[in-house]
Design a protein around this motif. Sequence first.
Motif, PDB file in Angstrom:
ATOM      1  N   LYS A  68      51.169  30.137  38.966  1.00  0.00           N
ATOM      2  CA  LYS A  68      52.600  30.210  38.328  1.00  0.00           C
ATOM      3  C   LYS A  68      52.759  31.753  37.873  1.00  0.00           C
ATOM      4  CE  LYS A  68      54.580  25.613  37.802  1.00  0.00           C
ATOM      5  NZ  LYS A  68      55.589  24.754  36.957  1.00  0.00           N
ATOM      6  N   ASP A  69      51.744  32.300  37.282  1.00  0.00           N
ATOM      7  CA  ASP A  69      51.941  33.557  36.620  1.00  0.00           C
ATOM      8  C   ASP A  69      51.850  34.669  37.506  1.00  0.00           C
ATOM      9  OD1 ASP A  69      52.936  32.449  34.232  1.00  0.00           O
ATOM     10  OD2 ASP A  69      50.519  31.919  33.751  1.00  0.00           O
ATOM     11  N   LYS A  70      52.337  35.621  37.375  1.00  0.00           N
ATOM     12  CA  LYS A  70      51.971  37.221  38.313  1.00  0.00           C
ATOM     13  C   LYS A  70      50.747  37.756  37.630  1.00  0.00           C
ATOM     14  CE  LYS A  70      56.850  37.205  40.077  1.00  0.00           C
ATOM     15  NZ  LYS A  70      58.139  37.930  40.113  1.00  0.00           N
ATOM     16  N   ILE A  77      46.542  38.518  37.978  1.00  0.00           N
ATOM     17  CA  ILE A  77      45.579  38.716  39.093  1.00  0.00           C
ATOM     18  C   ILE A  77      45.123  37.395  39.987  1.00  0.00           C
ATOM     19  CG2 ILE A  77      42.881  39.233  39.456  1.00  0.00           C
ATOM     20  CD1 ILE A  77      43.102  41.335  37.649  1.00  0.00           C
ATOM     21  N   GLU A  78      45.157  36.224  39.050  1.00  0.00           N
ATOM     22  CA  GLU A  78      44.989  35.082  39.833  1.00  0.00           C
ATOM     23  C   GLU A  78      45.920  34.615  40.722  1.00  0.00           C
ATOM     24  OE1 GLU A  78      42.989  31.097  37.611  1.00  0.00           O
ATOM     25  OE2 GLU A  78      45.124  31.502  37.027  1.00  0.00           O
ATOM     26  N   LYS A  79      47.259  35.085  40.720  1.00  0.00           N
ATOM     27  CA  LYS A  79      48.360  34.771  41.611  1.00  0.00           C
ATOM     28  C   LYS A  79      47.665  35.304  43.017  1.00  0.00           C
ATOM     29  CE  LYS A  79      52.500  36.838  43.358  1.00  0.00           C
ATOM     30  NZ  LYS A  79      53.055  35.643  44.056  1.00  0.00           N
ATOM     31  N   TYR A  80      46.943  36.465  43.096  1.00  0.00           N
ATOM     32  CA  TYR A  80      46.827  37.058  44.359  1.00  0.00           C
ATOM     33  C   TYR A  80      45.156  36.492  44.927  1.00  0.00           C
ATOM     34  CZ  TYR A  80      50.259  40.277  43.000  1.00  0.00           C
ATOM     35  OH  TYR A  80      51.540  40.731  42.788  1.00  0.00           O
ATOM     36  N   THR A  81      44.433  36.123  43.822  1.00  0.00           N
ATOM     37  CA  THR A  81      43.319  35.307  44.412  1.00  0.00           C
ATOM     38  C   THR A  81      43.445  33.976  44.690  1.00  0.00           C
ATOM     39  OG1 THR A  81      42.724  34.402  42.056  1.00  0.00           O
ATOM     40  CG2 THR A  81      41.723  36.778  42.649  1.00  0.00           C
ATOM     41  N   ARG A  82      44.491  33.213  44.262  1.00  0.00           N
ATOM     42  CA  ARG A  82      44.869  31.865  44.790  1.00  0.00           C
ATOM     43  C   ARG A  82      45.393  32.289  46.202  1.00  0.00           C
ATOM     44  NH1 ARG A  82      42.148  29.399  41.122  1.00  0.00           N
ATOM     45  NH2 ARG A  82      43.188  28.438  39.320  1.00  0.00           N
ATOM     46  N   GLU A  83      46.385  33.269  46.298  1.00  0.00           N
ATOM     47  CA  GLU A  83      46.914  33.265  47.865  1.00  0.00           C
ATOM     48  C   GLU A  83      45.911  33.626  48.884  1.00  0.00           C
ATOM     49  OE1 GLU A  83      50.958  35.850  46.498  1.00  0.00           O
ATOM     50  OE2 GLU A  83      49.529  36.755  47.837  1.00  0.00           O
ATOM     51  N   LYS A  84      44.668  34.214  48.365  1.00  0.00           N
ATOM     52  CA  LYS A  84      43.639  34.475  49.272  1.00  0.00           C
ATOM     53  C   LYS A  84      42.727  33.293  49.579  1.00  0.00           C
ATOM     54  CE  LYS A  84      40.574  37.027  51.602  1.00  0.00           C
ATOM     55  NZ  LYS A  84      40.605  37.505  53.117  1.00  0.00           N
ATOM     56  N   ASN A  85      42.487  32.569  48.485  1.00  0.00           N
ATOM     57  CA  ASN A  85      41.698  31.564  48.597  1.00  0.00           C
ATOM     58  C   ASN A  85      42.328  30.186  49.051  1.00  0.00           C
ATOM     59  OD1 ASN A  85      39.255  32.821  47.700  1.00  0.00           O
ATOM     60  ND2 ASN A  85      39.627  32.258  45.570  1.00  0.00           N
ATOM     61  N   TYR A  86      43.695  30.033  48.858  1.00  0.00           N
ATOM     62  CA  TYR A  86      44.383  28.812  49.104  1.00  0.00           C
ATOM     63  C   TYR A  86      45.449  29.217  50.022  1.00  0.00           C
ATOM     64  CZ  TYR A  86      41.329  27.259  45.465  1.00  0.00           C
ATOM     65  OH  TYR A  86      40.190  26.849  44.773  1.00  0.00           O
ATOM     66  N   ASP A  88      35.986  41.378  49.742  1.00  0.00           N
ATOM     67  CA  ASP A  88      37.225  41.144  50.354  1.00  0.00           C
ATOM     68  C   ASP A  88      38.232  40.763  49.570  1.00  0.00           C
ATOM     69  OD1 ASP A  88      35.653  41.853  52.786  1.00  0.00           O
ATOM     70  OD2 ASP A  88      35.646  39.881  53.489  1.00  0.00           O
ATOM     71  N   LEU A  89      37.732  39.676  48.388  1.00  0.00           N
ATOM     72  CA  LEU A  89      38.971  39.272  47.534  1.00  0.00           C
ATOM     73  C   LEU A  89      39.432  40.308  46.685  1.00  0.00           C
ATOM     74  CD1 LEU A  89      40.172  36.805  46.304  1.00  0.00           C
ATOM     75  CD2 LEU A  89      38.264  36.532  44.893  1.00  0.00           C
ATOM     76  N   ALA A  90      38.457  41.204  46.162  1.00  0.00           N
ATOM     77  CA  ALA A  90      38.862  42.289  45.453  1.00  0.00           C
ATOM     78  C   ALA A  90      39.854  43.372  46.025  1.00  0.00           C
ATOM     79  CB  ALA A  90      37.659  43.226  44.923  1.00  0.00           C
ATOM     80  N   LYS A  91      39.578  43.433  47.489  1.00  0.00           N
ATOM     81  CA  LYS A  91      40.552  44.380  48.171  1.00  0.00           C
ATOM     82  C   LYS A  91      41.867  43.753  48.536  1.00  0.00           C
ATOM     83  CE  LYS A  91      37.012  46.749  50.859  1.00  0.00           C
ATOM     84  NZ  LYS A  91      36.479  46.830  52.366  1.00  0.00           N
ATOM     85  N   TYR A  92      41.866  42.559  48.658  1.00  0.00           N
ATOM     86  CA  TYR A  92      43.113  41.788  48.735  1.00  0.00           C
ATOM     87  C   TYR A  92      44.082  41.820  47.670  1.00  0.00           C
ATOM     88  CZ  TYR A  92      46.581  37.773  49.853  1.00  0.00           C
ATOM     89  OH  TYR A  92      47.609  37.389  49.926  1.00  0.00           O
ATOM     90  N   VAL A  93      43.348  41.617  46.468  1.00  0.00           N
ATOM     91  CA  VAL A  93      44.258  41.592  45.303  1.00  0.00           C
ATOM     92  C   VAL A  93      44.804  42.861  44.875  1.00  0.00           C
ATOM     93  CG1 VAL A  93      43.967  41.501  42.563  1.00  0.00           C
ATOM     94  CG2 VAL A  93      42.712  39.817  44.081  1.00  0.00           C
ATOM     95  N   PHE A  94      44.118  43.946  45.386  1.00  0.00           N
ATOM     96  CA  PHE A  94      44.561  45.203  44.846  1.00  0.00           C
ATOM     97  C   PHE A  94      45.791  45.773  45.899  1.00  0.00           C
ATOM     98  CE2 PHE A  94      44.577  50.046  45.988  1.00  0.00           C
ATOM     99  CZ  PHE A  94      44.960  50.480  44.663  1.00  0.00           C
ATOM    100  N   ALA A 115      48.922  43.560  44.887  1.00  0.00           N
ATOM    101  CA  ALA A 115      49.479  44.232  43.813  1.00  0.00           C
ATOM    102  C   ALA A 115      50.055  45.412  44.085  1.00  0.00           C
ATOM    103  CB  ALA A 115      48.319  44.277  42.710  1.00  0.00           C
ATOM    104  N   LEU A 116      49.498  46.441  44.822  1.00  0.00           N
ATOM    105  CA  LEU A 116      50.054  47.428  44.962  1.00  0.00           C
ATOM    106  C   LEU A 116      51.589  47.233  45.949  1.00  0.00           C
ATOM    107  CD1 LEU A 116      49.410  50.410  44.686  1.00  0.00           C
ATOM    108  CD2 LEU A 116      48.392  50.352  46.954  1.00  0.00           C
ATOM    109  N   LYS A 117      51.620  46.357  46.894  1.00  0.00           N
ATOM    110  CA  LYS A 117      52.732  46.077  47.629  1.00  0.00           C
ATOM    111  C   LYS A 117      53.972  45.469  46.652  1.00  0.00           C
ATOM    112  CE  LYS A 117      54.297  43.159  51.606  1.00  0.00           C
ATOM    113  NZ  LYS A 117      54.016  41.939  52.449  1.00  0.00           N
ATOM    114  N   ASP A 118      53.402  44.777  45.772  1.00  0.00           N
ATOM    115  CA  ASP A 118      54.545  43.960  44.903  1.00  0.00           C
ATOM    116  C   ASP A 118      54.877  45.198  43.624  1.00  0.00           C
ATOM    117  OD1 ASP A 118      54.551  41.750  46.254  1.00  0.00           O
ATOM    118  OD2 ASP A 118      53.339  40.567  44.799  1.00  0.00           O
ATOM    119  N   PHE A 119      54.105  46.170  43.805  1.00  0.00           N
ATOM    120  CA  PHE A 119      54.112  47.161  42.533  1.00  0.00           C
ATOM    121  C   PHE A 119      54.151  46.230  41.306  1.00  0.00           C
ATOM    122  CE2 PHE A 119      56.433  50.511  39.948  1.00  0.00           C
ATOM    123  CZ  PHE A 119      55.620  51.483  40.227  1.00  0.00           C
ATOM    124  N   ASN A 120      53.130  45.580  41.083  1.00  0.00           N
ATOM    125  CA  ASN A 120      52.790  44.623  39.842  1.00  0.00           C
ATOM    126  C   ASN A 120      51.983  45.526  39.017  1.00  0.00           C
ATOM    127  OD1 ASN A 120      51.953  42.840  37.998  1.00  0.00           O
ATOM    128  ND2 ASN A 120      51.952  40.956  39.611  1.00  0.00           N
TER     129      ASN A 120
END
Length: 285
Positions: A119-121, A123-132, A243-249, A252-257
Amino acid sequence: MTIDIICPLYNAEEYILTLHQSLLRQKDVKINKIHYILTRSSDNTEIILKENKIPYTIIEANEFSHSLTREKVALNSKADIIVFITQDIIINRNDYLINLVKPIIDGNVEATFSRQVAKDKNIEKYTREKNYPSESYVVSKNDLDTLGLRTFFFSDASSAIKKDIFVKLNGYDSKDLPTNEDMYFAYKLIMNGYKIRYCSESVVYHSHHLSFKQLYKRYFDTGLFFKYNDYLNKYNTKKSGLDLAKYVFKRALKDFNLKVLFRYPIDMIIRYKAMRDGEKYERHS
């Protein structure tokens, strides 16, 4: 098919009532029993369970094991399907459980797991997106060459397994696993010719707020798991993490988080160092 739900509890006063009520609201399923195993806590979890007449079993802290505590209850289950959940998932829909177990009931697969959304914005938001992801899929031994370690991705934050298969494969082999007991069993499923379905339509919300110390401990234990289960390393474990680390970065960059971008470097360094420390750890008697 009947279902037993197995849920370890510890200091769960903020979760237990909401979780229990959401399980009772599930439709089109036959829940045989909900097994709550409470590790003796310092909060009011036990009081809440008693006041609301919710059955539970209590164990001492030195008795708890991520693998053995679950295994003991699962092996003694009288249901057709065992469902593992954790205390901190949030279930908003009353078709969550049927969406999780239906592929097993239909005879298409032997195990399933739910989609997890943060639910929160953070790092876990993006790891969840990638894994699920938003699309469901099925994995089998045929996917090892293309998916590698990803073939064994499985989470007992919310998962289901045919009881007779769990027994046939001897659960977690009576091993006291500090973490990744779900991956340990998924490996056994896949290598014995069974199938796992990721059920994107079975959604739970699941978030953590880990301190750097807690993050280090989690990934140290993960590194230790891979040290003592090094047969998994031939499935490109390092590539999976990269691969997960690259996805998160990138996300986050795209969302300017900015919150994530500021934390990202030290977070990833801690994960990497903790994994390496776990893999190199030597027990001393």
